[in-house]
Design a protein around this motif. Structure first.
Motif, PDB file in Angstrom:
ATOM      1  N   ARG A   7      -3.528  12.773   3.944  1.00 58.67           N
ATOM      2  CA  ARG A   7      -2.610  11.557   4.202  1.00 58.67           C
ATOM      3  C   ARG A   7      -3.362  10.293   3.968  1.00 58.67           C
ATOM      4  O   ARG A   7      -4.638  10.528   4.499  1.00 58.67           O
ATOM      5  N   ASP A   8      -3.118   9.347   3.607  1.00 53.04           N
ATOM      6  CA  ASP A   8      -3.487   8.184   3.328  1.00 53.04           C
ATOM      7  C   ASP A   8      -3.497   7.673   4.682  1.00 53.04           C
ATOM      8  O   ASP A   8      -2.538   7.703   5.623  1.00 53.04           O
ATOM      9  N   PHE A 135      10.630   2.649   5.039  1.00 52.10           N
ATOM     10  CA  PHE A 135       9.795   3.392   5.638  1.00 52.10           C
ATOM     11  C   PHE A 135       9.956   3.744   7.257  1.00 52.10           C
ATOM     12  O   PHE A 135       9.900   2.687   8.081  1.00 52.10           O
ATOM     13  N   ASP A 156       7.944  11.686   5.785  1.00 45.55           N
ATOM     14  CA  ASP A 156       7.552  12.318   4.532  1.00 45.55           C
ATOM     15  C   ASP A 156       8.589  12.089   3.562  1.00 45.55           C
ATOM     16  O   ASP A 156       9.993  11.929   4.203  1.00 45.55           O
ATOM     17  N   THR A 170       6.154  13.265  -1.436  1.00 42.91           N
ATOM     18  CA  THR A 170       5.361  12.168  -1.223  1.00 42.91           C
ATOM     19  C   THR A 170       5.209  12.144   0.396  1.00 42.91           C
ATOM     20  O   THR A 170       5.972  11.833   1.172  1.00 42.91           O
ATOM     21  N   GLY A 172       4.186  11.222   4.174  1.00 42.86           N
ATOM     22  CA  GLY A 172       4.209  10.062   4.881  1.00 42.86           C
ATOM     23  C   GLY A 172       2.582   9.654   5.069  1.00 42.86           C
ATOM     24  O   GLY A 172       1.543  10.435   5.088  1.00 42.86           O
ATOM     25  N   ILE A 173       2.553   8.532   5.556  1.00 47.53           N
ATOM     26  CA  ILE A 173       0.866   7.885   5.810  1.00 47.53           C
ATOM     27  C   ILE A 173       0.963   7.515   7.158  1.00 47.53           C
ATOM     28  O   ILE A 173       1.657   7.437   7.909  1.00 47.53           O
TER      29      ILE A 173
ATOM     30  N   ARG B 184       9.641   8.444  -8.886  1.00 45.24           N
ATOM     31  CA  ARG B 184       9.158   8.702  -8.068  1.00 45.24           C
ATOM     32  C   ARG B 184       9.205   7.713  -6.424  1.00 45.24           C
ATOM     33  O   ARG B 184       9.796   6.878  -6.746  1.00 45.24           O
ATOM     34  N   TYR B 185       8.701   8.360  -5.348  1.00 43.32           N
ATOM     35  CA  TYR B 185       8.830   7.384  -4.233  1.00 43.32           C
ATOM     36  C   TYR B 185       7.580   6.787  -4.272  1.00 43.32           C
ATOM     37  O   TYR B 185       6.524   6.896  -4.446  1.00 43.32           O
ATOM     38  N   LYS B 187       4.718   4.671  -2.626  1.00 40.57           N
ATOM     39  CA  LYS B 187       3.905   4.822  -1.517  1.00 40.57           C
ATOM     40  C   LYS B 187       3.569   3.282  -0.884  1.00 40.57           C
ATOM     41  O   LYS B 187       3.487   2.659  -1.697  1.00 40.57           O
ATOM     42  N   ASP B 190       0.742   1.460  -1.886  1.00 40.05           N
ATOM     43  CA  ASP B 190       0.697   0.952  -3.158  1.00 40.05           C
ATOM     44  C   ASP B 190       1.302  -0.358  -3.232  1.00 40.05           C
ATOM     45  O   ASP B 190       1.457  -1.177  -3.872  1.00 40.05           O
TER      46      ASP B 190
END
Lengths: 534, 248
Positions: A7-8, A135, A156, A170, A172-173, B184-185, B187, B190
């Protein structure tokens, strides 16, 4: 599947969960006091304001503090309060009562709280706050000892209904911050976890709530009186059930109408949504709406427990502000000013030191704690019914809350009587739209990707078809304002069907379910209602 | 090769559209706006081409007021390299858009222009075709699959009869259909990076384009309200009712 994922990680000084009035006021004040501070706000709604719902008549003192010139460029819906009316409804009549002093709104403004939040968000971004709508803060991150909050993890994206990654999955971070500010609003999903894990509510009275359902209407020309604020108690609720209506006259031929039902109601057959619709169809109310159209509608739980239910506002690495904690002045029917001032006060401390220690004590010695202390006995006084409640409210008001006792609450999930001891309410036929909850939820523009895990986790659905069916007759099928829960009969057997796509994130089920087996968690970021002007 | 992707700011697809009481268009004040979903598919396709090594730069472009920059930022957050904002306050019609895009295509010299097959607000579905004509390059519309090979591109088109496969020479204009890909989702990091990506801005005089409105909109009306249904007891009653209403 969570273990092996890389994860970022992003680092901030302050991460705020929830772009409501508390969170945004906190973010703005942080940057005003210390522009160097790195502040991030996460919002589960697809944009700021999309999932904010309130009456709302607000005291502007918090706004005045943040932006003394805000009146020069006001938010989209902002009408100065002109006149207050307080009435008692019976099935046929409307009797004007003396307006309680707490409900005097001179100097206040009728706003769309969603609109105000969008306005605050754009100001916050100008100051350099990083705001991320779409988010959801899905998990709290704790340090190795498990004793300190170090940030949050976003949900996520791209997980299917079975919990497996879809194309485009993708993860989650992780957002690490020196302090995490929980400003999720009433019954926040992370706040709920932390209050329980860190025992923040030890020694407090149980929290108690209401469910508010609201519609914004466009009416034929010339019917509204901009600035008129009307409240009622009484019908359609019986005198044992707490609640009342609001009807706020806006500009451009619009009105905001809603009904709040105390979630400590006892009749499992009660449907708060039907109560609201019956109110609108009252012979003295209905003419206002005939020929109009609904612009938007939705529902949201409200905290009503007051000072005695307020948990400790801090834990290592995190603090609670606004409705996440329970900062609502119920007799005033207002929490926005408290939320904003809590955000501002917290930010004044965070600007110099990103420590949570001392926040609880600081808030409790503030005028805002005094404000809640003064009115602490009014809401619980209504447990003995409307009439004794009104008498008690009068006494408490005259004595400024100085009487030497504090009344308690019961948890809302334990207040239901058995179905066998309760009567099904009988309502007159009504004809104003919406016809039913499904027709109503259409105006919430709620959207959840169907192929994602159900975000209403019912830990034991056997209870639903056995005990709950017999004891309470499945009240979830009635208290949910969006028709999420249905009991479906298939070949003689019953089954709970969860239409999670309808959910408007009001949290009523998490609160009122008598067995406490429903857990509301965040769905994929950006899912949920898309309110306009609520 | 460079790809120019065109995006439009429209009312979000989740929003219940309301017509203004005076019939002069739809309500957009305080309404959630988003990137046209077909344009999002175009951005995604351009990014996939870059990831596959066919494309070196993805440039997102929009025409609109200052708020339309939000949709460019979304494209940048998805992964576009830079953005071009053409400032224009009023509503714009397909031929006007095509003229602006042609001027930009001449400046930028892209190998490919990708755009959504239609915008969900006006549903015109004309811009790609008009641009191809003005720019005098091949067009491939309603694409559900795009494969680049050297100087040509093979495009599978969704047509009424099924699927049609055509080869066109590059540079070309391609309009994207729903099944081309799933965007895409975005991020979170980004989104932050997107704030620092370059965004050029032009006015219409900068590009030497004039946009006289060619189509006059007379009126906008909401669809008629649905009248309530009712239940019938039997097939006979159903048939009788349908006959009575002249439907069978």
């Amino acid at each position: 599947m969570t273990e092996a994922i890389e994860r970022d990680v992003m680092e901030f000084d302050v991460v705020i969960v929830g772009a409501g009035p508390a969170g945004l006021a906190c973010a703005i004040r942080c940057k005003q006091q210390n522009p160097e501070l790195m502040v991030c706000v996460l919002e589960k709604g697809s944009e700021v304001g999309a999932q904010v719902l309130s009456g709302a008549v607000i005291e502007p003192s918090g706004l005045d503090l943040l932006f003394p010139d805000w009146r020069d460029d006001p938010p989209a819906i902002c009408v100065p309060a002109v006149k207050d009316e307080f009435s008692l409804l019976t099935a046929k009549w409307k009797l004007r009562l003396f307006t309680p002093p707490q409900m005097n709104n001179h100097g206040n403004y009728i706003v769309s709280l969603g609109g105000l939040c969008a306005w605050l968000a754009s100001r916050a971004e100008d100051l350099g706050v990083e705001i991320y709508p779409g988010f959801a803060a899905a998990e709290v991150l704790l340090d190795e000892s498990g004793e300190r909050v170090i940030g949050i993890r976003t949900g996520d994206m791209g997980v299917d209904a079975a919990g497996l990654p879809k194309d485009g999955y993708t993860p989650g971070i992780d957002i690490h911050a020196r302090v995490t500010v929980l400003a999720e609003g009433c019954r926040g999903s992370l706040s709920k976890q932390l209050i329980s894990r860190f025992k923040l509510d030890e020694g407090c009275e149980p929290q108690t709530y209401g469910i508010g359902i609201k519609e914004l209407w466009q009416l034929p020309e010339g019917r509204v009186t901009p600035g008129l604020i009307q409240h009622s108690v009484g019908w359609p609720l019986d005198s044992r059930t707490y609640g009342g209506s609001f009807l706020y006259h806006l500009d451009q031929d619009r009105v905001a109408v809603g009904f709040v039902t105390g979630l400590d109601y006892s009749n499992p057959y009660l449907e708060p949504y039907e109560v609201f619709q019956q109110f609108k169809n009252h012979p003295k109310i209905k003419p206002l709406f005939e020929g109009g159209e609904i612009i938007s509608s939705g529902a949201r739980a409200i905290v009503e427990g007051g000072l005695q239910s307020l948990p400790k506002l801090e834990l290592p690495g995190a603090l609670l502000i606004g409705d996440s904690a329970g900062m609502v002045n119920v007799p005033k029917i207002k929490g926005t000013h408290m939320a904003m001032h809590a955000g501002i006060m917290a930010a004044d401390r965070l600007a110099t030191s990103q420590e949570s220690t001392g926040w609880d004590a600081a808030w409790r010695s503030s005028p805002w704690a005094d404000e809640l202390k003064q009115v602490r006995n009014i809401r619980p006084g209504f447990r003995r019914g409307l009439w004794l409640g009104l008498v008690n409210a009068g006494i408490e008001t005259i004595t400024f809350g100085r009487l030497p006792w504090t009344l308690g609450h019961h948890a809302d999930h334990s207040s239901l009587k058995l179905a066998a001891e309760s009567d099904r309410p009988e309502w007159p036929k009504r004809d104003l739209p919406p016809r039913d909850r499904l027709a109503g939820v259409y105006f919430a523009a709620t959207e959840h990707d169907e192929n994602q895990p159900v975000h209403l986790q019912v830990s034991d659905t056997d209870i639903c078809i056995t005990r709950c069916r017999e004891e309470y007759g499945n009240p979830c099928t009635r208290f949910c304002p969006a028709n999420v829960y249905e009991m479906v009969e298939e070949q003689g057997a019953h089954r709970l069907q969860i239409n999670s796509g309808n959910c408007v994130h009001c949290k009523t089920c998490d609160i009122k379910d008598p067995y406490q087996i429903i857990n509301w968690v965040t769905p994929e970021g950006g899912s949920g209602p898309n309110y306009q002007g609520l | 090769m460079k790809v120019l992707v065109c995006v439009k700011r429209v009312v979000d697809y989740n929003v219940r559209i309301r017509v203004k009481p005076d019939g002069g268009g739809v309500v957009t004040d305080g309404v959630k706006m988003a990137m046209n979903p077909f344009d999002e598919i175009a951005v995604e396709e351009a990014l996939r081409m870059r990831e596959a090594g066919h494309v070196s730069e993805v440039v997102a472009v929009t025409i609109g007021d200052k708020k339309s920059q939000e949709q460019l930022r979304t494209a940048l957050a998805m992964g576009a390299d830079r953005a071009i904002w053409v400032e224009h306050e009023e509503a714009i019609q397909p031929l006007g858009v095509a003229r602006v895009l042609k001027a930009l295509a001449e400046r930028e010299q892209p190998g490919l222009v990708l755009l959504g097959k239609q915008a969900i607000d006006d549903d015109c579905g004309q811009t790609a075709q008009m641009l191809a004509a003005l720019w005098q390059r091949p067009q491939a519309t309603y694409a559900s699959e795009v494969v680049i090979s050297g100087e040509t591109v093979r495009v599978t088109r969704e047509v009424d009869a099924g699927l049609e496969v055509i080869d066109v020479d590059l540079p070309a204009v391609i309009s994207t259909d729903l099944r081309l890909n799933e965007p895409r989702y975005v991020k979170l990091p980004d989104i932050m990076k997107a704030k620092r990506k370059p965004m050029d801005s032009y006015t219409l005089p900068d590009l030497g384009v004039e946009l006289p409105p060619l189509v006059e909109r007379l009126e906008t009306t909401p669809p008629p309200a649905r009248t309530g249904g009712f239940k019938v007891e039997s097939v006979e009653e159903l048939v009788a009712t349908l006959k009575e209403k002249g439907l069978v």
